[in-house]
Design a protein around this motif. Structure first.
Motif: not given
Length: 448
Positions: A96-101
């Protein structure tokens, strides 16, 4: 593992000018095979079910499709701030964090706002950000259901839906929760649907047919997902030689950024203590590390504050750290597919990398299945005396034991407001209590 680029340029796909500007700044000119196949279909309002592994560019494929959709499709006139137009569901908080970034980088020249929802982080802060206004909501299924049932957000204005790594949703036992969310959304014909999975098994295809609008299946062949820019080497050390050999190889290769994978948390801690005892800056990423420290460790590796990260397979999927030059498999993984995920942390975006593996006394028997899966024999190297360096004793202090964070464990047609069912019907309260934080379960290590 690295994906060869196609001959298709992004400017010829028909993307919105603001997205082309962001791609140019990021240095992306040619699409990967999954992007070249998926984007023309998605921009033409065709649902896609794609089979693609890590490192193929699938994240940018669905993000570009979503952002283009939101920039070109008129939104509901009476849309409220807490009514996201796109939902992306991922199996782990790291993903989730990677997609967000990645989404923030692609949307940097737009006014679109991204929000996240995942466990192990500030519950109230995430809720407030979603309520304040969110165009694209990216989250793990447990936290999404939690917020949805509290009416923190709804699906009234939903245009796009992405389910990433669908096979892992099945493996982790959360597919009933996914179906719950899908059934609360507008009809499949009233939204753009995307599903991505490492394998399009029968159960994944069944999910696609049930909750998508006649999706077009895309399969990136194994030959297009190659490891030809990863130099793979295999050593056969005795157990007592593994730590001296690891430190000797680190001294020899001098990696700028490296990841070291072990099969268990205890082994990861031992490696971490040994590296620190030998003045090597390293971080430890295992299932009991709280989310704030998890994010900080990844940031320290990205910025060079630490030289390497020791991890169990909790970190093997979904992490994208630019510039990882070396991957060390201190243990050969039990699952052959995990080997591919691990070495895929290096040689990304056209770069080259090294994957060095130890076939030790306890896991050398995993090698035949790995070589069968990757369809080639891994080159071997000798454990020579000069590689077995004299090392200092490991640090005596035990790693801090972290407590689990339990701060709160609890489209196309614009006439679908009545399609969203009651928020609690047909859903087991017991199910929700068990799954209110998907990420706590997904972050644990299977061998521990």
């Amino acid at each position: 593992m690295v994906t060869h680029l196609s001959k298709t340029t992004f400017k010829n796909i028909g993307l919105h000018p603001k997205l082309l500007k962001a791609l140019k700044v990021l240095g992306y000119q040619y699409a990967t095979p999954i992007q070249a196949q998926a984007l023309p279909l998605l921009l033409n309002a065709q649902d896609v079910a794609g089979q693609a592994q890590t490192g193929t560019g699938k994240t940018n494929a669905f993000l570009l499709a979503i952002l283009d959709e939101l920039l070109t499709l008129p939104e509901v006139e009476d849309r409220q701030p807490n009514e996201p137009r796109a939902i992306i569901i991922a199996p782990t908080r790291e993903l989730v964090i990677q997609i967000f970034e990645d989404a923030k980088q692609l949307a940097k020249f737009t006014d679109l706002k991204m929000c996240v929802a995942f466990g192990g982080a500030d519950y109230d802060k995430q809720r407030e950000e979603i309520e304040a206004g969110c165009d694209v909501l990216i989250g793990t299924v447990g936290r999404l259901i939690d917020y949805f049932k509290q009416d923190i957000f709804n699906f009234y204005a939903l245009d796009c839906v992405v389910l990433d790594e669908a096979d892992r949703m099945f493996d982790l036992g959360f597919i009933n929760d996914i179906r719950y969310l899908f059934r609360k959304m507008p009809k499949p014909t009233e939204r753009l649907n995307m599903l991505f999975s490492a394998t399009l098994s029968h159960r994944v295809k069944e999910l696609a047919y049930e909750h998508m609008n006649h999706p077009q299946h895309i399969h990136v062949e194994a030959e297009q997902v190659t490891a030809d820019r990863v130099t793979q080497v295999l050593y056969y050390p005795a157990n007592h030689e593994k730590l001296p050999l690891l430190i000797g190889l680190i001294q020899k290769h001098q990696p700028q950024k490296a990841m070291i994978f072990t099969n268990t948390r205890r082994q990861a801690e031992q490696v971490w203590l040994s590296l620190r005892g030998n003045d090597i800056k390293a971080g430890l990423l295992t299932g009991d590390v709280p989310q704030r420290k998890r994010i900080r460790l990844l940031d320290e590796l990205k910025t060079g504050k630490i030289q390497m990260l020791i991890a169990t397979d909790v970190a093997a999927r979904g992490l994208h750290i630019d510039g990882v030059t070396h991957v060390f498999n201190f243990d050969l993984p039990e699952d052959a597919e995990d080997y591919v995920h691990r070495i895929g942390r290096t040689a990304r975006a056209g770069a080259e990398g090294d994957a060095i593996s130890f076939a030790g006394e306890d896991n050398a028997f995993n090698l035949p299945a790995i070589e069968s899966y990757i369809e080639h024999t891994i080159q071997t190297a000798d454990v020579t005396p000069e590689l077995l360096v004299d090392i200092k004793p490991p640090m005596k202090a035990e790693p801090k034991k972290f407590k689990q964070n339990n701060n709160r464990s609890q489209g196309r047609s614009k006439h679908h407001r009545s399609n969203q069912g009651g928020s609690n019907q047909g859903y087991s309260n017991q199910q929700n209590s068990n799954r209110s934080d998907l990420s706590q379960s997904t972050s644990s290590d299977g061998n521990e």
